[in-house]
Structure formats: structure tokens, C-alpha cells
Design a protein around this motif. Structure first.
Motif, short mmCIF file in Angstrom:
data_model
loop_
_atom_site.label_atom_id
_atom_site.label_comp_id
_atom_site.label_asym_id
_atom_site.label_seq_id
_atom_site.Cartn_x
_atom_site.Cartn_y
_atom_site.Cartn_z
N LEU A 127 38.36 44.28 38.31
CA LEU A 127 39.07 44.09 37.04
C LEU A 127 38.48 42.93 36.25
O LEU A 127 38.19 41.87 36.81
N ASP A 128 38.28 43.13 34.94
CA ASP A 128 37.93 42.02 34.04
C ASP A 128 38.74 42.22 32.75
O ASP A 128 39.54 43.16 32.65
N ALA A 172 40.88 34.51 34.58
CA ALA A 172 39.82 35.23 35.29
C ALA A 172 39.99 35.15 36.80
O ALA A 172 39.68 36.12 37.52
N ASN A 173 40.51 34.03 37.30
CA ASN A 173 40.74 33.92 38.75
C ASN A 173 41.76 34.95 39.23
O ASN A 173 41.61 35.53 40.31
N THR A 174 42.82 35.15 38.43
CA THR A 174 43.83 36.14 38.79
C THR A 174 43.20 37.53 38.83
O THR A 174 43.46 38.33 39.75
N LEU A 175 42.36 37.83 37.82
CA LEU A 175 41.73 39.15 37.77
C LEU A 175 40.78 39.33 38.96
O LEU A 175 40.69 40.42 39.53
N ARG A 219 41.15 38.04 41.91
CA ARG A 219 41.99 38.33 43.09
C ARG A 219 42.42 39.79 43.11
O ARG A 219 42.52 40.41 44.16
N GLN A 220 42.70 40.34 41.94
CA GLN A 220 43.13 41.74 41.82
C GLN A 220 42.01 42.69 42.22
O GLN A 220 42.25 43.69 42.89
N GLY A 221 40.78 42.37 41.81
CA GLY A 221 39.63 43.18 42.20
C GLY A 221 39.77 44.63 41.79
O GLY A 221 40.04 44.94 40.63
N GLU A 222 39.65 45.52 42.78
CA GLU A 222 39.66 46.96 42.50
C GLU A 222 41.01 47.60 42.82
O GLU A 222 41.12 48.83 42.85
N LEU A 240 52.46 39.27 36.80
CA LEU A 240 52.36 39.88 35.46
C LEU A 240 51.00 39.55 34.85
O LEU A 240 50.63 38.37 34.73
N LEU A 241 50.26 40.57 34.43
CA LEU A 241 48.92 40.37 33.85
C LEU A 241 48.94 40.53 32.34
O LEU A 241 48.22 39.82 31.62
N VAL A 242 49.73 41.46 31.83
CA VAL A 242 49.69 41.82 30.41
C VAL A 242 51.07 42.27 29.93
O VAL A 242 51.76 42.99 30.65
N THR A 243 51.46 41.85 28.72
CA THR A 243 52.50 42.56 27.96
C THR A 243 51.81 43.10 26.72
O THR A 243 50.99 42.41 26.11
N THR A 244 52.11 44.36 26.38
CA THR A 244 51.39 44.99 25.28
C THR A 244 52.32 45.87 24.46
O THR A 244 53.27 46.46 25.00
#
Lengths: 277, 277
Positions: free
Chosen positions: B188-189, B227-230, B232-235, B265-269
Motif C-alpha cells: 500500500l502507498d 507512510a509508516n502506517t501504510l 505496516r499494512q503492506g499487502e 483508520l487510514l482514510v475518510t472520504t
């Protein structure tokens, strides 16, 4: 500052007044809408929208507005430049910049559209609240920025001590439910609705029951209503509900809805706010 | 089309690849991300963000992105122009345009920021869901646009007939809960996260259990992760939840959250979508 203000105008109309033509406008901050630093962000959102609305090429009504706060706006004059980036048959896309001393302080994009009557339906239920007349007006709270005097707020839950209803919330909750309208009352229009979308106290203050250094960096508004709906609403109170989703390393969000006095959804709005301890 | 694609790259990297320099870039649509008309809007959001990320002046990480869809993007070449409107000590504000044949088809504003470690807290609770491994993969559904093949979706509730779980919802509800990741998996990026923010089927289709002519006109993303959180999430699968607030005379909204596999939580959209019966 405030030199063009008419004593007969509503203070909000003085605050969003723009002179000029063809997308190049001049305005000035006004004392009644002063925030801690510069003017209330909501009134600046109203200014950005006003620049589109009074552009001779403007078609339709707003369905989406994003306002980005690049730098504090100093008390005094500013210029606003609005450009129709693309005009389609039923939609129009705008880019707007507000500048001071040649430096851009705000940017905005707006989508305008001509709606047609079609299948429609509410989805999220109206939250409901005690009638606005039964909720006491918020007393003057020491330390609140001056612009709050231009809003009549009736707090149902989720205030900040020593406001009333500060305690009427769950622990560690950031939700607020309130009635709000311009003070003195003013018929609702799109710029006023954009400003009211920013009327909620910062979610961090509600969550932690105390102040901090904060500043909105970007605000998005989706308009779910047309001018006829706003005309029906007139000067009545709007019901507003706001919450945060996450506070993370210097930025938190605020998600909110504004409802008409008879339970029609007018706005969903989201913003991201910088904070520093 | 797709001439610069490397067979070794992930299809998403081919779709968001930009050449050029100093904010003036060239890209092209790619067949795997084709939607009904032009490319998947999510991948275009990824392109707009990519233009900022690869700009030599780019500082910090995205906290807010608004993408406006002015006109359909035709299959083929496009240009992207990204400009840093203002750079502050810890924030940077961007304006981006994507054009074809000299006509602007998309605009975007982005706020980038450098986060600092400070008091942080979740607020909205993680919705929870059965483990992704226990939810069957969505079978090929006739009529779905081609880009869906690039996403591995595991629908918990709120599909569209004849998808599985189409019926696992309340009547007149527009909510969807699903697991989603790139297919094949890809770390994930931010561009991929922007694209995944648009992965939900149109809320109107879920509400009415049938198709209609629709098109997103504006989309706003607030990033709650760094970016560190992403990394950790990886694939792993993201959990996404989406709903509408109102369908009104040609425009409806979609509000959604994306969560990491471990409940962060990564995103609210939020987006506003044109519809026609």
C-alpha cells in the motif's frame, strides 16, 4: 477595514462583499467576524463561494466546494480571483484564489450544477433534537472569538466547559449537536450555509475539554439542497451534528451535517485541522 | 496506449506512471483500469496525487486531496501539471490539472504536511467484520467494468444483485462493508490508497439494486495515516465501509472510511455523484 460596510446591511453581507468585475474582485475583512487570528474560516469559505456566484459566467448552483487555508488572513484588504475552468451543459467547475500582498492565502475549487427533478430520497435519518425554542441560548463564554456574537447557537450536547451542556456527553466523545442561525437572523443562502458548515467548535476542544493551538487546513462541503430549499428555510435554525474520526500526530478531522428546521439534509461537510499541544 | 508499461510492474504502477519533470508530466490510460467510459476514477485520483509526490519540490505527506472530474477522460495520452501554490514550514498546498488536447479534464488540490508525534487518539470505532479469509471472493459479475479485475473484493454486506451479499442489507439501505486490496497484491502507498477510496459501487446502485447513468463530479479524501502506517499494512486487505446521506435531484453523496487490517483508520472520504434515470 470595513470601510464599505453599510449600516443597513447584515454584518455577514458586509463580510462577504466583493467589488470588481469579471472574476477579479476586492474585499476586506470586517471586525465582527474576527477569529483568534484573522477572520472566521467559515466567512472566508462564504467569500470564496460569493466570488463564483457573482461571476457573470456563473451557471447553476453549488454542489461541492473545497476551501484550502494556505496561510493566516491578516486584517485588511484582499483580492479574489475566480476562473471557470470548464463549463459543460449542466455542470461548471471553478478555481478560486484569495490573495494578500500578492501571496495566495486560500484556494478553492467549486462544482456548480443545474439540478433536474428526478427520483430522490433521504438516506441518513434526521438526528432529531429538542425544539430550538426549548434550548437556552449559549451565554457569553470568556475566551470565545468575537465572531461567535454573529451566531445564535443553542447547544443540545457536546460543548466545552464552561459552556452549558459541556458535560452532556459520553466520556472521550467528540460529538456536538446544536441549533444554529445567523445573529441577527438572515435568510439562508449558499454563502451563509458555507459559513455555518464551519460553526462547530474544534472537535479536539470537545474531546479533551480544553483549548489547544489549532487551524483548519482544508474544508470540503457537499450541498444537498437547492436555492428553493434554502428559501423555505429562511431565517429558521439549522440543526447541526459534528464528530471526529481520528486525532493523529498533528491533524484531526471533523465530519458534520446541517439539517433544515423541518429535517431536510442541506449539507455534509468534512475538514482536516492542524493541532499542536 | 500503455506503451511505456513494463511487464514487470504492477498494473497500478503502469496506470499511474508519469514521465516529464518539474511539474509537467505526461501519462496515458491503460487497458486494465478501463471503466464504462474512460479509466476508473480512483486511478485518476492516484495519478493526480502521483504528480505531486514525484515533483522535486514535494515536502511531507498528503493529509487532504480533492479531485474534481470536469469531463470524461478518453483512452490515450494526457498531461498533468502540478504547482506548489504555497510552501510553509510544515504544510504545502498544491493545485493540479490533468488535460487532454489542451482541455482540462480534472483538477485537484492537495494539502501535504509533515506530521510530528503528539497526543493522538482514535474516535470512531472500528466497524469490525468477519476475517477476510472467511469471506468468499466476489465472483465475476456480468456487466462490471474491467477495472474490477484489478481489485480483490470480499463483500460482507451491501452488494448489487447478482453479487453475493446483495440481499444482506436492510430495505432501502445504501451501506456497504467490504474487504479490498489490489489484485495482484501490492504494498500500500498513497496513490493506491487514493484509488481504493473510490472502490465502492455507486450508492444509488446499492440503494435501488439496479444500475443507472452516474458519474463522480468531485471526491475528497482525508488521510489519517502516514507512510509508516501504510508500510505496516503492506499487502493486507483494507476494510471499507460506505453509505449515502441523500439522493436529491441528480446528485447523491458517498461517505466512506478505509481501515487497516488491524483496525487503524487510514482514510475518510466523501464524493458527490451525478445520476440520471
Amino acid at each position: 477595514m470595513d470601510s464599505s460596510a453599510s449600516p443597513l446591511s447584515h454584518p455577514f453581507d458586509n463580510a462577504i462583499r466583493l467589488t470588481g468585475s469579471n472574476g477579479h474582485y476586492q474585499g476586506q475583512t470586517t471586525a465582527p467576524y474576527a477569529n483568534m487570528v484573522g477572520p472566521f474560516g467559515g466567512v472566508l469559505a462564504g467569500v470564496m463561494l460569493k466570488a463564483v456566484l457573482q461571476h457573470p459566467q456563473c451557471q447553476g448552483e453549488p454542489v461541492a466546494l473545497t476551501v484550502n487555508f494556505l496561510a493566516p488572513v491578516a486584517d485588511g484588504d484582499f483580492t479574489v480571483d475566480a476562473k471557470a475552468v470548464r463549463t459543460n451543459r449542466s455542470t461548471q467547475h471553478w478555481y478560486v484564489e484569495l490573495s494578500q500582498q500578492g501571496q495566495v492565502a486560500l484556494t478553492a475549487t467549486a462544482v456548480f450544477a443545474t439540478r433536474r427533478e428526478t427520483w430522490s430520497a433521504p438516506q441518513t435519518p434526521y438526528p432529531g433534537a429538542p425544539r430550538s425554542e426549548s434550548v437556552p441560548a449559549m451565554p457569553k463564554v470568556p475566551g470565545l472569538p468575537g465572531f461567535f456574537a454573529n451566531y445564535d447557537l443553542r447547544l443540545v450536547r457536546g460543548g466545552i466547559a464552561p459552556m452549558p451542556q459541556a458535560e452532556a456527553r459520553l466520556p472521550h466523545c467528540s460529538d456536538t449537536l446544536l441549533w444554529a442561525r445567523d445573529n441577527p437572523p438572515r435568510p439562508l443562502d449558499f454563502p451563509a450555509l458555507a459559513a455555518l458548515s464551519d460553526i462547530f467548535f474544534p472537535r479536539l476542544f470537545v474531546r479533551r475539554q480544553g483549548p489547544a493551538l489549532i487551524g483548519t487546513v482544508s474544508m470540503n462541503i457537499i450541498f444537498h439542497a437547492d436555492a428553493n430549499t434554502l428559501a423555505r428555510q429562511g431565517e429558521q435554525y439549522l440543526l447541526g451534528e459534528a464528530r471526529a474520526h481520528r486525532f493523529y500526530n498533528g491533524y484531526f478531522d471533523q465530519s458534520a451535517e446541517l439539517w433544515s428546521s423541518d429535517g431536510e439534509l442541506l449539507v455534509t461537510t468534512n475538514q482536516v485541522v492542524y493541532y499542536k499541544e
